[in-house]
Motif scaffolding. Structure first.
Motif, PDB file in Angstrom:
ATOM      1  N   LEU A 150       0.825  -1.199   0.000  1.00  0.00           N
ATOM      2  CA  LEU A 150       0.000   0.000   0.000  1.00  0.00           C
ATOM      3  C   LEU A 150       0.861   1.251   0.000  1.00  0.00           C
ATOM      4  O   LEU A 150       0.549   2.221  -0.681  1.00  0.00           O
ATOM      5  N   GLY A 151       1.938   1.244   0.782  1.00  0.00           N
ATOM      6  CA  GLY A 151       2.845   2.383   0.806  1.00  0.00           C
ATOM      7  C   GLY A 151       2.525   3.412   1.866  1.00  0.00           C
ATOM      8  O   GLY A 151       2.580   4.620   1.613  1.00  0.00           O
ATOM      9  N   VAL A 152       2.184   2.931   3.068  1.00  0.00           N
ATOM     10  CA  VAL A 152       1.927   3.851   4.182  1.00  0.00           C
ATOM     11  C   VAL A 152       2.706   3.392   5.401  1.00  0.00           C
ATOM     12  O   VAL A 152       2.982   2.205   5.564  1.00  0.00           O
ATOM     13  N   HIS A 153       3.081   4.344   6.243  1.00  0.00           N
ATOM     14  CA  HIS A 153       3.595   4.041   7.569  1.00  0.00           C
ATOM     15  C   HIS A 153       2.444   4.276   8.541  1.00  0.00           C
ATOM     16  O   HIS A 153       1.831   5.353   8.532  1.00  0.00           O
ATOM     17  N   VAL A 154       2.134   3.269   9.354  1.00  0.00           N
ATOM     18  CA  VAL A 154       0.979   3.376  10.234  1.00  0.00           C
ATOM     19  C   VAL A 154       1.413   3.217  11.682  1.00  0.00           C
ATOM     20  O   VAL A 154       2.493   2.701  11.981  1.00  0.00           O
TER      21      VAL A 154
ATOM     22  N   LEU B 282      -3.670   4.208  12.081  1.00  0.00           N
ATOM     23  CA  LEU B 282      -3.481   5.639  11.840  1.00  0.00           C
ATOM     24  C   LEU B 282      -2.324   5.850  10.873  1.00  0.00           C
ATOM     25  O   LEU B 282      -1.199   5.399  11.124  1.00  0.00           O
ATOM     26  N   VAL B 283      -2.586   6.514   9.770  1.00  0.00           N
ATOM     27  CA  VAL B 283      -1.568   6.751   8.753  1.00  0.00           C
ATOM     28  C   VAL B 283      -0.676   7.910   9.208  1.00  0.00           C
ATOM     29  O   VAL B 283      -1.128   9.042   9.337  1.00  0.00           O
TER      30      VAL B 283
ATOM     31  N   MET C  47      -3.574  -1.896  14.435  1.00  0.00           N
ATOM     32  CA  MET C  47      -2.587  -1.389  13.486  1.00  0.00           C
ATOM     33  C   MET C  47      -1.868  -2.526  12.775  1.00  0.00           C
ATOM     34  O   MET C  47      -1.619  -2.477  11.571  1.00  0.00           O
ATOM     35  N   ARG C  48      -1.528  -3.604  13.494  1.00  0.00           N
ATOM     36  CA  ARG C  48      -0.772  -4.698  12.902  1.00  0.00           C
ATOM     37  C   ARG C  48      -1.598  -5.542  11.952  1.00  0.00           C
ATOM     38  O   ARG C  48      -1.060  -6.361  11.209  1.00  0.00           O
ATOM     39  N   SER C  49      -2.927  -5.379  11.978  1.00  0.00           N
ATOM     40  CA  SER C  49      -3.773  -6.122  11.041  1.00  0.00           C
ATOM     41  C   SER C  49      -3.559  -5.667   9.607  1.00  0.00           C
ATOM     42  O   SER C  49      -3.619  -6.481   8.678  1.00  0.00           O
ATOM     43  N   LEU C  50      -3.330  -4.368   9.407  1.00  0.00           N
ATOM     44  CA  LEU C  50      -3.262  -3.832   8.051  1.00  0.00           C
ATOM     45  C   LEU C  50      -2.127  -4.420   7.225  1.00  0.00           C
ATOM     46  O   LEU C  50      -2.358  -4.844   6.080  1.00  0.00           O
ATOM     47  N   PRO C  51      -0.864  -4.471   7.723  1.00  0.00           N
ATOM     48  CA  PRO C  51       0.199  -5.068   6.899  1.00  0.00           C
ATOM     49  C   PRO C  51      -0.102  -6.498   6.470  1.00  0.00           C
ATOM     50  O   PRO C  51       0.207  -6.893   5.340  1.00  0.00           O
ATOM     51  N   ARG C  52      -0.715  -7.293   7.358  1.00  0.00           N
ATOM     52  CA  ARG C  52      -1.048  -8.673   7.005  1.00  0.00           C
ATOM     53  C   ARG C  52      -2.085  -8.723   5.891  1.00  0.00           C
ATOM     54  O   ARG C  52      -1.975  -9.515   4.953  1.00  0.00           O
ATOM     55  N   LEU C  53      -3.128  -7.881   6.010  1.00  0.00           N
ATOM     56  CA  LEU C  53      -4.188  -7.879   5.002  1.00  0.00           C
ATOM     57  C   LEU C  53      -3.656  -7.435   3.646  1.00  0.00           C
ATOM     58  O   LEU C  53      -3.974  -8.031   2.607  1.00  0.00           O
TER      59      LEU C  53
END
Length: 490
Positions: free
Chosen positions: A278-282, A302-303, A334-340
């Motif tokens: 995706l290209g975001v730091h969260v 949170l981006v 927050m850690r859910s997003l990188p996995r998805l």
């Protein structure tokens, strides 16, 4: 062995004398009572799918090694949780051949073997030992993935091997029975029984932690073996344990089969992993951040920063957005997003639900491919000039000032960073506790850009008048790395 009743009595008295609580289970009233139902029918035939992995490698003598080094492979993400046995080299500084033992299982009857990456990493030679006594040398490491600690090996059998069947790890629940089968030290197979004690466990081993936790004993040498359900299907790959002694204390971890299958399939097809990007730091949405954003619950991601040229930037995602849903799946932490994102097919267009400045909205983003590495630019320092003490304002335990060219040079702040510089952090303040540092730059206050101390004070006054208890700051370090910090107003 039968223990005489007199000895049992003495042992109980000794335990009581030591101050230990002793509980005696009621004895069955008849000889027909039975123990737990046998798993013999389920496990029969499964052990031949599990193999022993034996590796050798040449390492420098102990005198030439880092004194802090451990026997586990360098940079293994599970180093502190799980080390396999090594033969100790002599301390004469000469290169030595060392051995490592682990487990694995047959993924495909043609000769594909799954194990942990840390079992085979750095090996000069890998041999697969089967329960029937056969030994096959690995002809190729088809691929390995340190982030999930998985590796796929190839052997050349003279006839088809018996392979495992995979199950759906998403259906497993806490309390379900599981079997851990391994082949440590070439003993010919071990089987332990237990239950799933937790799911979606994060042990801080990598960015995609999503482990199944089990109390089925996973001892040294069992790493890389399969975790079976009661239908004889693989629902996990045993990977790590937490133990002060190296033996099982009932806390073991397995990579879920749904995750493992995706990785294994990519290693088989491409020899590498191809993850979505995706290209975001969260960062995590804390209670203070949630309150400052008007959120009732601490969920979402949170981006903090959007990478230039990334799919997120193209889709219009902004710093300060809170991503709540990705492709129909809730982002609970927050850690859910990188996995998805990582599990999403590259090139797929997905819908993201987010919160921006208290307003819900939806965006469509086309998932890219995660780059192997990111370029980091060096910050050059300009020559020092005569120091002019800037005027300071004090608020929330901070002393802030305009970001002048002189201060930019003095603190090594990148030219792309704009805002209000922090020159003092009051000891013991909430700002210090939340790791705000001298030289950081306040970029936004309540998601509004600020370029002077007066703008910071004005935004904070507005928050106080609104009745909120905390104020949200977007803070940058000198190199442009962003993070949100919520500071209480009291």
């Amino acid at each position: 062995m039968q223990i005489p009743s007199r000895l049992r009595l003495l042992s109980l008295k000794a335990a009581a004398a030591a101050g230990l609580a002793v509980a005696i289970a009621s004895l069955p009233q008849s000889g027909s009572a039975r123990g737990p139902e046998s798993v013999a029918d389920i496990s029969e035939g499964l052990q031949e799918t599990v193999v022993n992995i034996s590796t050798t490698q040449t390492v420098k003598g102990i005198q030439e090694q880092d004194p802090q080094a451990t026997p586990s492979p360098k940079d293994s993400p599970f180093e502190e949780f799980f080390d396999d046995f090594f033969d100790s080299p002599e301390g004469d500084g000469m290169p030595r051949r060392v051995s490592s033992l682990g487990s694995g299982f047959v993924y495909d009857s043609s000769g594909l073997i799954v194990t942990n990456n840390h079992v085979i990493e750095g090996a000069d030679e890998i041999v697969v030992n089967f329960t029937d006594g056969r030994k096959l040398k690995v002809t190729e490491v088809l691929g390995h993935d340190p982030k999930t600690d998985l590796a796929l090996l190839k052997v050349e059998p003279d006839h088809p091997l018996k392979a495992v069947t995979f199950g759906n790890s998403a259906k497993m629940r806490v309390g379900d029975w599981v079997m851990a089968i391994g082949n440590p030290f070439g003993l010919g197979g071990t089987l332990t029984l237990g239950i799933i004690s937790a799911t979606k466990r994060d042990i801080n081993a990598g960015p995609y932690d999503d482990f199944i936790q089990t109390d089925a004993a996973i001892n040294r040498g069992n790493s890389g073996g399969p975790l079976f359900n009661m239908d004889g299907e693989v629902i996990g790959v045993n990977t790590a344990i937490i133990s002060p002694t190296g033996g099982s204390i009932g806390i073991g971890f397995a990579v879920p089969s749904n995750t493992a299958l995706t990785i294994i399939d990519q290693l088989k097809q491409y020899g590498e992993t191809r993850r979505g990007w995706l290209g975001v730091h969260v960062q995590r949405v804390t209670e203070e951040i949630a309150e400052s954003l008007g959120m009732e619950e601490t969920h979402g991601a949170l981006v903090a920063k959007v990478m230039p040229g990334s799919p997120a930037e193209a889709a219009g995602i902004q710093s300060g957005d809170v991503i709540l849903d990705f492709d129909g799946q809730e982002v609970d932490t927050m850690r859910s997003l990188p996995r998805l994102v990582a599990a999403t097919t590259i090139g797929k267009a997905v819908t993201i639900s987010l919160l921006r400045k208290r307003e819900p909205m939806k965006l469509e983003v086309t998932v890219g491919r995660l780059p192997e590495s990111e370029e980091v630019e060096d910050v050059s320092e300009a020559p020092a000039e005569e120091r002019i003490e800037p005027e300071r304002e004090r608020v929330l335990g901070l002393a802030i000032a305009p970001l002048t060219a002189q201060l930019r040079d003095e603190y090594g702040i990148d030219n792309a960073v704009d805002g209000v510089i922090i020159l003092e952090v009051e000891p013991g303040s909430q700002a210090e506790e939340k790791d705000v540092k001298v030289g950081d730059v306040i970029v936004e206050v309540t998601q509004e850009t600020v370029n002077s101390p007066q703008e910071v004070l004005s935004r904070i006054d507005a928050v106080k008048k609104s009745g909120r208890k905390s104020v949200l700051l977007l803070i940058s370090d000198g190199k442009g790395e962003l993070s949100f910090v919520a500071l209480p107003l009291s």
